[in-house]
Design an enzyme around this catalytic site. Sequence first.
Site, PDB file in Angstrom:
ATOM      1  N   HIS A 196       0.831  -1.216   0.000  1.00 51.26           N
ATOM      2  CA  HIS A 196       0.000   0.000   0.000  1.00 51.26           C
ATOM      3  C   HIS A 196       0.863   1.263   0.000  1.00 51.26           C
ATOM      4  O   HIS A 196       0.714   2.134  -0.862  1.00 51.26           O
ATOM      5  CB  HIS A 196      -0.913  -0.017   1.231  1.00 51.26           C
ATOM      6  CG  HIS A 196      -1.763   1.199   1.383  1.00 51.26           C
ATOM      7  ND1 HIS A 196      -3.094   1.225   1.076  1.00 51.26           N
ATOM      8  CD2 HIS A 196      -1.465   2.459   1.820  1.00 51.26           C
ATOM      9  CE1 HIS A 196      -3.582   2.433   1.297  1.00 51.26           C
ATOM     10  NE2 HIS A 196      -2.609   3.204   1.759  1.00 51.26           N
ATOM     11  N   GLU A 197       1.765   1.355   0.967  1.00 54.01           N
ATOM     12  CA  GLU A 197       2.599   2.562   1.052  1.00 54.01           C
ATOM     13  C   GLU A 197       3.523   2.676  -0.160  1.00 54.01           C
ATOM     14  O   GLU A 197       3.824   3.782  -0.623  1.00 54.01           O
ATOM     15  CB  GLU A 197       3.410   2.557   2.349  1.00 54.01           C
ATOM     16  CG  GLU A 197       2.571   2.511   3.621  1.00 54.01           C
ATOM     17  CD  GLU A 197       1.536   3.622   3.701  1.00 54.01           C
ATOM     18  OE1 GLU A 197       1.704   4.679   3.051  1.00 54.01           O
ATOM     19  OE2 GLU A 197       0.531   3.430   4.417  1.00 54.01           O
ATOM     20  N   HIS A 223       1.809   4.487  -2.923  1.00 55.50           N
ATOM     21  CA  HIS A 223       1.936   5.946  -2.807  1.00 55.50           C
ATOM     22  C   HIS A 223       3.295   6.401  -3.344  1.00 55.50           C
ATOM     23  O   HIS A 223       3.395   7.431  -4.040  1.00 55.50           O
ATOM     24  CB  HIS A 223       1.813   6.374  -1.346  1.00 55.50           C
ATOM     25  CG  HIS A 223       0.423   6.374  -0.808  1.00 55.50           C
ATOM     26  ND1 HIS A 223      -0.628   7.009  -1.418  1.00 55.50           N
ATOM     27  CD2 HIS A 223      -0.090   5.810   0.330  1.00 55.50           C
ATOM     28  CE1 HIS A 223      -1.722   6.870  -0.699  1.00 55.50           C
ATOM     29  NE2 HIS A 223      -1.429   6.137   0.364  1.00 55.50           N
ATOM     30  N   HIS A 274       3.391   6.574  -7.016  1.00 57.28           N
ATOM     31  CA  HIS A 274       2.663   7.755  -7.497  1.00 57.28           C
ATOM     32  C   HIS A 274       3.600   8.971  -7.545  1.00 57.28           C
ATOM     33  O   HIS A 274       3.579   9.752  -8.506  1.00 57.28           O
ATOM     34  CB  HIS A 274       1.479   8.026  -6.575  1.00 57.28           C
ATOM     35  CG  HIS A 274       0.398   8.861  -7.180  1.00 57.28           C
ATOM     36  ND1 HIS A 274      -0.756   9.188  -6.509  1.00 57.28           N
ATOM     37  CD2 HIS A 274       0.281   9.443  -8.402  1.00 57.28           C
ATOM     38  CE1 HIS A 274      -1.527   9.924  -7.279  1.00 57.28           C
ATOM     39  NE2 HIS A 274      -0.912  10.111  -8.429  1.00 57.28           N
TER      40      HIS A 274
END
Length: 676
Positions: free
Chosen positions: A468-469, A472, A475
Amino acid sequence: MINNPLLIDSPLEYGAPLFNEIREEHFLPAFQEAIRQAENEIDAIVENADDPDFENTIAASDRAGRLVDRVAGIFYNINSACTSDGIKEIARKVSPMMTAYALYISLNEKLFEKVDKVYGDRDKLSLTPEQSMLLKKTHESFVRGGAALSPEDKKKYGELSEALDLAKLRFEKNLLDATNDYVLHVKEESRLKGLPSYVIEAAAEEARGRGLDGWAFTLSHTSMGSFLRFADDRELRKEIWMASATKALGGRFDNCKVLNEIVSLKSGIARLLGYETYADYVLVERMAKDRSTVDAFLSGLADKTLPYARRDVDMVAEYAVSQGFVEELMPWDFSYWAEKCRETEFSLKEEQLKPYFRLEAVVDAVFGLAGKLYGISFEQRDDLPAYHPDVKVYDVKDADGKHLSLLYMDFFPRDNKNSGAWMNPFIGQYVSEGEDHRPLISVVTNFTKPTATKPSLLTHSEVTTLLHEFGHALHETFSQCNYASLSGTNVPWDFVEFPSQIMENWAFEPEYLASFAKHYETGEPIPEELVGKLVKARNYLSGYAQLRQLQFGILDMKWYSSVHSTIEDVPSFEKRILSPVSVLPMIDGTAVSPSFSHIFDGGYSAGYYSYKWAEVLEADAYSLFEERGVFDKGTASSLREKILSKGGTEDASAMYRDFRGRDPEPDALLKKSGMI
C-alpha cells in the site's frame, strides 16, 4: 548560517539531504532564512512592473518557497519518524512562523490582484491543460485561503489559522505521550499462554529495552494487535484493549478539549469563507463535491454491509460458544476468537505464514513487482546518509537507466516514532529551467524488529501494508509534471488512495506469492495449499472490516458537519453516532476520537470516507488486470501514463475514465469483498 546543511545545495547525488550533518540546532535558523527568502520571492512577483501573466505571476508563485518546502519536508518527516524533545520544541516554535508565512502569501492583497487578473483573462490565454489547471488551483487556493476577505476577516482568519496549527501540535504530542506512557508488563510466563514464540520474543526484547524483567507489550499496532489476537488471558486482553480505547481520553494527556478546539477552529475558518461547515469547505475540492454525496455514499454502503458484518460477528460468536466460551463476546474478545475461528475454518494460522515473509525478501519482492510491471529497478545506496541507522536508501531507476527518485525505507518501531505506516515526500517532483527535479520519498512502517534469534518476519497484513505505502511512493516516483503544486500525490483526497490500494491486490495473487515467499530457515517455498487457504480466507470478516472503516468515515463526517463543537462527553457522543452501525458492544467510557490522528492532526478531516471511495476505484481498476493478466505490462503502462505520471494536472474522474474506458462500477467493491 552559510554552513547550515539545510540551506546549501547538497553536493550529494540527486541533491540527497545531508542527514549526516544536519543537527537539531540547524532547523530553526533554516526555517527563518528559508521563509525570509521565500517572502522576498513573493515581493518580487508583487513588485514586478510588467502586466501580470501566467509566467510572471502563476508559474512564479509555484516556484516561490522551494527552500521552505525542502526544509519543512525534512523537518516534519523527522518529527514524525525520529522526534525528540528538542524537535518537538522546534515544531512548537516553527508552527506560528509557518502559519505567518502561509498567510503572507494567501492574504497578500496585491499578489491576489495579480492572480485574479490573470484568472480573469484565462479565456484569452493560450495555456496548456496543465497550465490551465495550475491557474485554476492557484486562484482557488487564494480564495480558499482568505484573499477575498475584508481586512477585519483577514485578521480573524490569521488568528484562527495560528491557533489551529498549535492545537494540532498539542493533539499530536498528547497522543504520542499517551501511547508511550502505557506498557502492559507481564511478569508471569503462565500469562503468555497462546502467544506465538515470535510475539513472546519481541515482548522480551521490549522489556529488556525498558529495563524490565519479563515481557512488555505496548500500544503499537504490532504489539497490541498480536496480543489481542493470540493471548488466552482474557483479563490482560481487556486491560490492553481498554488502554487503547481510552488513549488520550482524560488524564495527563487528554485530547478531548483539544479536538473540540480543532473542530471549532476549522469550522470558524470555513464560516469566514462562506461555508456552513468545515465539511462543506473541504468537499468542494474533492471528487465527491458535497456532504450529501458523502453521507449517501457512507450510509448506502453501511446499509449493504451491515447484514454481512452481523453475519461475521455471529459466526465468530457461535464458534466461541462451541469452544466453551460462555461470556458475551466483547471487543477485547473479537480478534482472539476471530483468529481461532479462522484457524479452524480455513486451517490457517498466522504463525504458519510469518516464516515465509522475511522482511528483506518481501522488500525485494515488492521492488521486483514494480520491475515486472513497469521495468524499473532499485539500487541500495549505502553511500547516501539517512536520518536514522535503520533507514535504507534506494536509487529508483527507469527501464532506460534514468533516475526517477530516491526512496528512504524506515521499517521498525521506535519510542520517538509515530505508530502506523505512511509515505511522505521530502520534496516532490517539478521541472525548473528545463531540468527535471526528481522526488525524495520516505516510506515509514512499524514492523517487528529482528531479534537475536529471528529476522524481521511480517504478517500477511503487513505485507499488504508495505504494498500500500509503496503504491503511494510509485505515485510520487512516476510523476512527470512541470509544477510542484500539481505533481505526485497532489490530487483530490478521495483519489489519493487509489494508486496505493490497487497495489494491495497482488498480496493475494498466488503466482506472485510463490515467486518470493520462502521459509526463512529452510528456504522451502510456501506450500501451494497454504497460499490457497490464504486466498480463500481473503474475504474472511470482510463485512466486519468494511463496517469498521465506514464507522470511522461516519464519525469523521459528524465531527466536521457541525457548526461549532462543544462536546464534553466524547464517549457518549460517539455512542450516539455509531450505535446504529455497530455490531459489537460499545463500552462506556471509551472513545476513538482522542486518538484519531487522521482527522484531527492529519489530512483526513471530512475525508476519511476517501479510503472506501478509492477502494471502489481500485476494485474496478484491478479487474482490468484480472481480465488481461495480473502482470500485464500494457495495463501497467497505461496506469502509469494516464494516472500515476499526471499528478493533479487533470480532473481525477477524467483520468480514471481515460484509463478504464468508463466510470467505475458502483458495486465493484462489494463484488471484490464477496458481498455480491
